[in-house]
Each structure stands twice: as structure tokens, then as C-alpha cells.
Enzyme design. Structure first.
Site, PDB file in Angstrom:
ATOM      1  N   PRO A 165      65.477  36.310  64.585  1.00  0.00           N
ATOM      2  CA  PRO A 165      64.410  36.840  63.723  1.00  0.00           C
ATOM      3  C   PRO A 165      64.180  38.338  63.876  1.00  0.00           C
ATOM      4  CG  PRO A 165      63.502  35.466  65.486  1.00  0.00           C
ATOM      5  CD  PRO A 165      64.982  35.255  65.488  1.00  0.00           C
ATOM      6  N   HIS A 223      18.229  51.214  25.191  1.00  0.00           N
ATOM      7  CA  HIS A 223      17.156  50.804  26.113  1.00  0.00           C
ATOM      8  C   HIS A 223      16.685  49.382  25.789  1.00  0.00           C
ATOM      9  CE1 HIS A 223      16.673  55.017  27.516  1.00  0.00           C
ATOM     10  NE2 HIS A 223      16.937  55.300  26.256  1.00  0.00           N
ATOM     11  N   SER A 353      24.372  21.469  28.941  1.00  0.00           N
ATOM     12  CA  SER A 353      23.253  21.035  29.772  1.00  0.00           C
ATOM     13  C   SER A 353      23.336  19.548  30.045  1.00  0.00           C
ATOM     14  CB  SER A 353      21.926  21.368  29.082  1.00  0.00           C
ATOM     15  OG  SER A 353      20.836  20.841  29.808  1.00  0.00           O
TER      16      SER A 353
END
Length: 499
Positions: A165, A223, A353
Site C-alpha cells: 500500500p 418593504h 395537511s
């Protein structure tokens, strides 16, 4: 008080006993699993350790599994990182063969690494994100898996280290340069193959809606209060441009992501590599991925800092900001159906719902805004991680990679879902839009050039106070005739500069 104390102590004892029993049961289950699973012995510099025989990983991966039991499977290293390791190790073997690696071993490594790149060996990458900050354990996980698989390809057994490895798979490499390299490979691949196509589709859909709604004049809002008119097409054109700019922002980060740290090894000097290795491996990765990767201009920066990832995450944070604004606008414009703004009709995808029959909710908008919140949180993690590059190595690499890839995937998927299940099916409620437009007091703005700001304000206040129309108020105040008002107040002429 004494009685309460005794009761509390008794309850605490019961909880403790339950916890002890639970821990004992877990230990027994672990022991049974240990006895039922065959093992093989693997070795590293710390000595021998038992590894499950059916797994390709080796000693260092096994130690990491035992030392970092944090979060469970859901916290595993992201799959794009694993696949990127496959790409990198394949390219490293290819280049290392030019520098003397045994071709038989090199070819076996390339074949095994290709399997990793294709996701065929994902089950052999069990490590979590929460490990060493350099990603060393994940680099060794890749090295060990590829080494053992390459050994099998050559007809040998796992653990024999006929393919080593470190000496073979990790040749001319360090975790300090491999992990940042796979971070960039994974991010670039996910951005180009997943994120950009999704955002392009969303941009196209929003642009299409902008054209579809170009003649629908509606009241504007600033706004959250009534303002002057614009077209619904202009409003959606703003959304489309936000997404377009987001695409440009993330694309502008790619040149830094395309720079690879590979070849810097431990601290950026390139120790234990051959001259030209860095350029060749970047070219090999570019060829393998069909993406324009190059070797990093400065390896010290590439190891010690992850500014490119922070920059990319920042572009995603901006996109999330844009998408949250867009999703919120769309769901508010679609609020109702009878008692809200109701200017838009959104696709009805599922019941909304469990208690209110017939209710349908803007679920795609809600999902997208939650994704945006997560991406913003991920950016905080990436920012903190990026700022912790002490001296020659940043040691927050895994969390930076995980958070960045998470954000890329979330925005890509959520954008695709939002486009397909919401934007594509949005319809304009023309009657409602017209009604609200003609009820707005802000149409009075078009009177300013004729009667002045103060008189126009008086007309608006009179109309609001008495609940009458602007026209009626203007005539009552004697500032305009009926004909003059009709000439001046034309919403369709209020959506751009005058001649």
C-alpha cells in the site's frame, strides 16, 4: 425535600441500571459479531491487527475504525472523494511506471483503482469524515484496498502485500498532497457534471417564464408594501439573472479548483518525487476526467491553505442566498388560495395537511429554502476549516471536503427538483393580478410630474382614508379632471422610462 431527593436518587439509579444493561447487550452483540465473522491478520508499523476477511482494507483502516467511532455510517467520507481516490491512484500508477514501477504491479494497481473510481468497491471504504485532519486514514484506506485488490488480480491473497500500500500504491505521494488533490478532483467533477447542468436548467425555466409573463402588468412591492407597477415577466427576469450570475460565480472559481497539489508530498517541497512527476500526474488526471486539471502553481499554498474551496463554497453561499430569495418570493406570491396574495398558482404535488382537508402547500419552495439554510451553515464550517491552515498543512481537510461536496450536491438536486416540480408549472392568476394592481394607491406616483409630490401624496392619503379610488380623491381635491387622470394613470405606461 428529603422524599424528593430519595425519589430522584432512585430514578437516577434506575436510569443507570438501564444504561448498564444496554451497554452490556451491545457488548454481547459485538462479541457475537466478532465470533461469527472470519478474520485475517494484517500488519502495519504498530504490529498485527485482525481485519474482517471479506474486506479489502488493511491494518491502518481497521485502526481508524476502532479509534474514530463518530457519527456512524451516515458520516462516512463522501463517495465523490472515494471515486476521486480511484482516479488519482490510477494516474499515479501510470506515471510511476514511467519512473520505474514494475509494470505488472502498476497495471494491477490501475485496474484495481479503476474499480474504485467506478464505485464498485464502495463497501470497502468505511471511514468517517471525523478522523485526522490531513485525511491520512482515508488515503491509507484507498492504498490498502487498491493494494489488496491488485494482489487478487495478480493471483495472490489479501494481506500478503505482494502489492504494498505504501511502496507501490502510494509511491511518490503523501496524504498531505493526495487528499487536497482528491478534494479538487471531486469538487470539480461534481460542479461540472451535476451542479452547473441543474442551475442551467433552472435559469432556462425562469427565463422562459419571464418571456411567458412579459405582458402581465402587476403591482410591485418594496418593504413588503405596495409600490409602482412592473410586469410579472420583469420580476421573473430578475430571478433568472440571479441564477445566471450564480452560474458565472461558481464557474469563475474553477480555475483554482483545477490546480492540483499532487507532487508537493509532505510540506510542498516534492520530497521523494522525481522531477516532472507533478506535471505528468496532473496531465494524467486531466486526460482521465476530461477536465483541465494542471499542477498547482505553488504547492506550499496548495497544502497549507484551501482558499480555493472557501472561494467555491462562498459562491455556493451566494447562490443559496439567491435561491432563498427566489423561493420565498414565489411562495408568497402564490399564498392563498383565497386569503393571500394569490398572484401565482403553484403546482399541486401532494396533500399538505394531516388535519385540514384539501390543503396544498408550497413544498418545493420550503425544501429549497431548507437546503439554502444548510448550505449557508456548511459555508461557515468551510470558512472555519479554511482558516485553520497552521504552518505547512491545513488539518481540517475532511470537514472542508465533506461540507463543500454536501453543498454542491444539495444545490444541484434542489435546483433540479424546484425547476421540475415548481417553476415549470407556475401559472399567473391574471384576474387577481389585475384586481390588486388597480386597487393600489401607489399608481399615484405617475401623477408626480403633473401635480407634484405633495399633491400626489394628498390624493393617496385621501383615497386611503375615505376608501375611495385615486381618481375620485384627485377630482374631489380639485387637482385633476377625470380626463387628465385617465391620461396620466396608465399602469402599462409605468413599467419603464418615458420617452
Amino acid at each position: 425535600m428529603a422524599a424528593l431527593t430519595m425519589q430522584f436518587e432512585g430514578e437516577k439509579k434506575n436510569v443507570s441500571e438501564v444504561a448498564d444493561v444496554t451497554l452490556k447487550q451491545e457488548d454481547e452483540q459485538q462479541e457475537r459479531r466478532s465470533y461469527s465473522t472470519p478474520f485475517r491478520e494484517e500488519r502495519d508499523t504498530f504490529g498485527p491487527i485482525q481485519v474482517p476477511s471479506d474486506k479489502l482494507w488493511g491494518a491502518q483502516t481497521q485502526r481508524s475504525l476502532q479509534n474514530f467511532e463518530i457519527g456512524g455510517d451516515r458520516e462516512r467520507m463522501p463517495e465523490p472523494i472515494v471515486r476521486a481516490f480511484g482516479v488519482l491512484k490510477k494516474c499515479a500508477a501510470k506515471v510511476n511506471m514511467e519512473y520505474g514501477l514494475d509494470p505488472m504491479i502498476g497495471e494491477a494497481i490501475m485496474e484495481a483503482a479503476q474499480e474504485v473510481a467506478e464505485g464498485k468497491l464502495n463497501d470497502h471504504f468505511p471511514l468517517v469524515v471525523w478522523q485526522t485532519g490531513s485525511g491520512t486514514q482515508s488515503n491509507m484506506n484507498a492504498n490498502e484496498v487498491i493494494a489488496n485488490r491488485a494482489a487478487e488480480i495478480l493471483g495472490h491473497k489479501r494481506g500478503e502485500k505482494i502489492v504494498h500500500p505504501n511502496d507501490h500504491v502510494n509511491r511518490s505521494q503523501s496524504s498531505n498532497d493526495t487528499f487536497p488533490t482528491v478534494m479538487h478532483i471531486a469538487a470539480a467533477t461534481e460542479i461540472t457534471s451535476r451542479l452547473i447542468p441543474s442551475l442551467k436548467n433552472l435559469h432556462s425555466s425562469l427565463e422562459s417564464k419571464s418571456f411567458e409573463f412579459k405582458d402581465i402588468v402587476k403591482i410591485g412591492r418594496t418593504h413588503t408594501q405596495d409600490a409602482t407597477p412592473l410586469t410579472l415577466g420583469q420580476e421573473f427576469g430578475g430571478y433568472a439573472t440571479q441564477v445566471e450570475y450564480g452560474l458565472n460565480r461558481v464557474a469563475c472559481t474553477l480555475p483554482r479548483i483545477y490546480q492540483l497539489a499532487q507532487g508537493g508530498t509532505a510540506v510542498g517541497t516534492g520530497l521523494n518525487t522525481k522531477k516532472g512527476f507533478d506535471v505528468k500526474i496532473a496531465a494524467a488526471v486531466a486526460e482521465e476526467t476530461n477536465l483541465p486539471f494542471v499542477t498547482a502553481e505553488n504547492k506550499f499554498e496548495a497544502l497549507a491553505a484551501h482558499d480555493a474551496c472557501v472561494e467555491t463554497s462562498g459562491s455556493l453561499n451566494t447562490i443559496a442566498t439567491s435561491l432563498m430569495k427566489i423561493a420565498n418570493d414565489i411562495r408568497f406570491l402564490g399564498s392563498g388560495p383565497r386569503c393571500g396574495l394569490g398572484e401565482l398558482s403553484l403546482p399541486e404535488n401532494e396533500p399538505g395537511s394531516s388535519i385540514m382537508p384539501g390543503k396544498v402547500n408550497p413544498t418545493q419552495c420550503e425544501a429549497l429554502t431548507m437546503v439554502c439554510a444548510q448550505v449557508m451553515g456548511n459555508h461557515v464550517a468551510v470558512t472555519i476549516g479554511g482558516s485553520n491552515g497552521h504552518f505547512e498543512l491545513n488539518v481540517f481537510k475532511p470537514v472542508i471536503a465533506s461540507a463543500l461536496l454536501h453543498s454542491i450536491r444539495l444545490i444541484a438536486d434542489a435546483s433540479a427538483s424546484f425547476e421540475k416540480n415548481c417553476v415549470r408549472g407556475i401559472e399567473a392568476n391574471r384576474e387577481r393580478i389585475s384586481k390588486l394592481l388597480h386597487e393600489s394607491l401607489m399608481l399615484v406616483t405617475s401623477l408626480n410630474p403633473k401635480i407634484g409630490y405633495d399633491n400626489a401624496a394628498a390624493v393617496a392619503k385621501r383615497a386611503h382614508k375615505e376608501g375611495c379610488t385615486l381618481k375620485h380623491a384627485a377630482m374631489k381635491l380639485g387637482v385633476l379632471t377625470s380626463e387628465e387622470f385617465d391620461t396620466l394613470v396608465v399602469p402599462e405606461k409605468m413599467i419603464g422610462p418615458s420617452d
